[in-house]
Design a protein around this motif. Structure first.
Motif, short mmCIF file in Angstrom:
data_model
loop_
_atom_site.label_atom_id
_atom_site.label_comp_id
_atom_site.label_asym_id
_atom_site.label_seq_id
_atom_site.Cartn_x
_atom_site.Cartn_y
_atom_site.Cartn_z
N SER A 31 1.11 -1.29 -0.38
CA SER A 31 0.08 0.05 0.25
C SER A 31 0.80 1.38 -0.10
O SER A 31 2.15 0.99 -0.01
CB SER A 31 -0.58 -0.16 1.08
N VAL A 32 0.56 2.24 -0.34
CA VAL A 32 0.79 3.64 -0.85
C VAL A 32 0.36 4.09 0.35
O VAL A 32 -1.29 4.78 1.45
CB VAL A 32 0.70 4.55 -1.82
N SER A 33 1.73 5.49 1.52
CA SER A 33 1.02 5.56 2.96
C SER A 33 1.32 7.43 2.64
O SER A 33 1.99 7.75 1.34
CB SER A 33 1.26 5.45 3.87
N SER A 53 -1.65 15.40 -10.03
CA SER A 53 -1.77 15.13 -11.52
C SER A 53 -0.71 14.61 -12.04
O SER A 53 -0.74 14.01 -12.77
CB SER A 53 -1.60 16.75 -12.79
N SER A 54 0.03 13.99 -10.69
CA SER A 54 0.98 12.94 -11.51
C SER A 54 0.50 11.60 -11.08
O SER A 54 1.21 10.58 -11.61
CB SER A 54 2.19 12.88 -10.13
N CYS A 55 -0.92 11.26 -10.90
CA CYS A 55 -1.64 10.49 -10.47
C CYS A 55 -2.00 9.55 -11.43
O CYS A 55 -2.81 10.33 -12.18
CB CYS A 55 -2.85 9.83 -8.60
N PRO A 56 -1.76 8.31 -11.68
CA PRO A 56 -2.60 8.12 -13.75
C PRO A 56 -4.67 7.79 -13.21
O PRO A 56 -4.96 8.05 -14.40
CB PRO A 56 -1.82 7.12 -14.05
N THR A 57 -4.55 7.10 -11.95
CA THR A 57 -6.00 6.92 -11.57
C THR A 57 -6.57 8.20 -11.03
O THR A 57 -7.34 7.71 -10.22
CB THR A 57 -6.27 5.61 -11.00
N GLU A 58 -6.05 9.39 -10.47
CA GLU A 58 -7.06 10.39 -10.26
C GLU A 58 -6.95 9.86 -8.32
O GLU A 58 -7.62 10.41 -8.16
CB GLU A 58 -7.74 10.74 -10.56
N ALA A 59 -6.26 9.02 -8.03
CA ALA A 59 -6.01 8.50 -6.89
C ALA A 59 -5.53 9.77 -6.18
O ALA A 59 -6.50 9.34 -4.40
CB ALA A 59 -5.59 6.95 -6.56
N ILE A 60 -5.11 10.53 -5.55
CA ILE A 60 -4.29 11.65 -5.15
C ILE A 60 -5.14 13.31 -5.19
O ILE A 60 -5.60 13.43 -6.32
CB ILE A 60 -3.25 12.72 -5.07
N ARG A 61 -6.04 13.68 -4.50
CA ARG A 61 -6.29 14.55 -4.00
C ARG A 61 -6.71 15.78 -3.12
O ARG A 61 -5.75 15.19 -1.97
CB ARG A 61 -7.77 14.52 -4.50
N ARG A 68 -4.62 13.46 0.20
CA ARG A 68 -6.35 12.24 0.68
C ARG A 68 -5.36 11.44 -1.02
O ARG A 68 -5.72 11.60 -1.56
CB ARG A 68 -6.59 12.73 0.60
N LEU A 69 -5.71 9.65 0.03
CA LEU A 69 -4.62 9.01 -1.21
C LEU A 69 -5.73 8.13 -0.92
O LEU A 69 -6.19 7.73 0.07
CB LEU A 69 -3.60 8.41 -0.84
N ASP A 70 -6.24 7.76 -2.55
CA ASP A 70 -7.64 6.73 -2.25
C ASP A 70 -7.27 5.43 -2.52
O ASP A 70 -6.63 5.81 -3.95
CB ASP A 70 -8.48 7.49 -3.50
N ARG A 73 -8.57 3.57 -5.55
CA ARG A 73 -8.10 4.46 -7.28
C ARG A 73 -6.72 3.60 -7.57
O ARG A 73 -6.14 3.68 -7.71
CB ARG A 73 -8.49 5.51 -7.00
N CYS A 74 -5.69 3.57 -6.10
CA CYS A 74 -4.11 3.64 -6.07
C CYS A 74 -4.16 1.70 -6.72
O CYS A 74 -4.50 1.48 -6.98
CB CYS A 74 -3.51 3.72 -4.85
N ILE A 75 -3.52 1.78 -8.22
CA ILE A 75 -2.61 0.79 -9.22
C ILE A 75 -1.33 0.45 -8.07
O ILE A 75 -0.93 -0.57 -9.17
CB ILE A 75 -2.99 0.76 -9.94
N LEU A 76 -0.95 1.22 -7.47
CA LEU A 76 0.71 1.05 -6.79
C LEU A 76 1.60 0.72 -7.63
O LEU A 76 2.61 0.11 -8.32
CB LEU A 76 0.83 -0.85 -6.34
N CYS A 77 1.46 2.10 -8.79
CA CYS A 77 2.58 1.85 -9.79
C CYS A 77 3.35 3.02 -9.19
O CYS A 77 4.86 2.22 -9.60
CB CYS A 77 2.14 2.68 -10.80
N GLY A 78 3.37 3.42 -8.15
CA GLY A 78 4.54 3.83 -7.83
C GLY A 78 4.84 4.53 -8.02
O GLY A 78 6.36 5.24 -7.56
N ARG A 79 4.30 5.64 -9.09
CA ARG A 79 4.87 6.95 -9.71
C ARG A 79 4.51 8.10 -8.19
O ARG A 79 5.98 9.23 -8.51
CB ARG A 79 3.81 7.39 -10.53
N CYS A 80 3.44 8.10 -7.59
CA CYS A 80 3.67 9.27 -6.60
C CYS A 80 5.35 8.93 -5.56
O CYS A 80 5.42 10.22 -5.60
CB CYS A 80 2.33 9.48 -5.55
N VAL A 81 5.28 8.67 -5.42
CA VAL A 81 6.63 7.80 -4.37
C VAL A 81 7.78 7.82 -5.20
O VAL A 81 8.57 8.81 -4.30
CB VAL A 81 6.18 6.24 -3.52
S1 SF4 Z 1 1.12 4.53 -6.55
FE1 SF4 Z 1 0.13 4.97 -8.64
S2 SF4 Z 1 -1.54 5.24 -8.63
FE2 SF4 Z 1 -1.39 4.65 -6.74
S3 SF4 Z 1 -1.30 7.02 -5.69
FE3 SF4 Z 1 0.51 6.78 -6.44
S4 SF4 Z 1 0.68 7.68 -8.48
FE4 SF4 Z 1 -1.13 7.32 -8.03
#
Ligand code: SF4
Length: 274
Positions: A31-33, A53-61, A68-70, A73-81
């Motif tokens: 999970s992402v925290s 805007s970095s999140c491909p699934t709009e999980a961050i707002r 806030r991170l949903d 919606r998060c697909i665990l791509c790791g981009r935000c990290v």
């Molecule tokens: S890991 Fe990917 S999908 Fe999940 S919140 Fe970060 S950018 Fe969005």
């Protein structure tokens, strides 16, 4: 017979979870925290917009200037990290199943403890009769197939879900738990509803994976519902993309009230609850 010597050499490989943790659950993206110190000291609003805007699934707002991170919606791509390592952390924690869709949003807003207690009490009352042997009907309502690999893994010697009295069944007539994966494609909406209606009471519904929770990366695409929450009444939400076998196990045990009290230090809606 090489498998005899191999078995003797390997010893018992089956996880002890949920009685106690073991090393298996530390080796993947769970999970992402949101880093708590940055919640107390949030980034500027312009920065927050670029984070979102970095999140491909709009999980961050941004909510009241706070990130806030949903997880639904998060697909665990790791981009935000990768981009904002001071703000987000990717960890192996898998005990993230919750009883309310809103509780997948972290950090959690102040909740009505009364509402959560009522929800847990209602679910416990409903599943009390199921505690000895549970049958699960899995329905793929438009998954990409990854969730199914993880569900299949539950029956291998590592997870050995049968040791907990949980079995998969091919017919909804024998099922206590409906385990749903996928976005809820338009074509699967009716079969899913009919499967739910064919199950005897008491019955519990688990939505497994980000696709089932929100549509994930496929949300708002042609021919899909944004998750299965509008098709069947979901009792337990399991995040992940796909949900890991341990995450699924946690969701199943939460659904049937079999998680031990060792999780009691977790947030109320993540507890397995008596
Ligand atoms: S890991 Fe990917 S999908 Fe999940 S919140 Fe970060 S950018 Fe969005």
């Amino acid at each position: 017979m090489p498998w005899i010597t191999r078995g003797l050499k390997d010893g018992i490989v089956t996880t002890r979870y949920p009685k106690r943790p073991d090393g298996y659950d530390r080796t993947w993206r769970g999970s992402v925290s949101v880093n708590q110190s940055r919640v107390d000291e949030p980034p500027a609003s312009g920065d927050l917009e670029s984070v979102a805007s970095s999140c491909p699934t709009e999980a961050i707002r941004s909510e009241n200037g706070l990130p806030r991170l949903d997880r639904g919606r998060c697909i665990l791509c790791g981009r935000c990290v990768e981009l904002y390592s001071d703000l987000f952390t990717l960890g192996p924690d898998f005990e993230n199943s919750v009883l309310r869709r809103e509780s997948l949003v972290v950090p959690q807003a102040a909740e009505s403890e009364h509402a959560l207690t009522d929800l847990r009490g209602e679910l416990h009352r409903r599943v009390r009769a199921l505690r000895r042997s549970i049958h699960v009907r899995h329905v793929d309502a438009g998954s990409d197939g990854s969730d199914e690999w993880e569900i299949a893994a539950l029956t291998n010697p590592i997870y050995d879900i049968q040791r907990l009295g949980i079995f998969f069944t091919a017919t909804p007539r024998h099922a206590d738990v409906l385990l749903v994966t996928g976005v809820g494609t338009l074509g699967m909406a009716d079969p899913l509803r009919r499967t739910y209606e064919a199950m005897p009471y008491p019955k519990v519904v688990i939505a497994a994976g980000a696709e089932a929770a929100s549509g994930g990366i496929f949300a708002r695409c042609y021919g899909v519902n944004d998750g299965v929450g509008e098709l069947v009444p979901v009792d337990v939400w399991v995040p992940g993309s796909p949900a890991s076998p341990f995450g699924l196990l946690h969701g199943l045990l939460l659904a049937i009230g079999l998680l031990p009290r060792r999780s009691a230090s977790r947030p109320p809606e993540d507890e397995a609850r008596q």
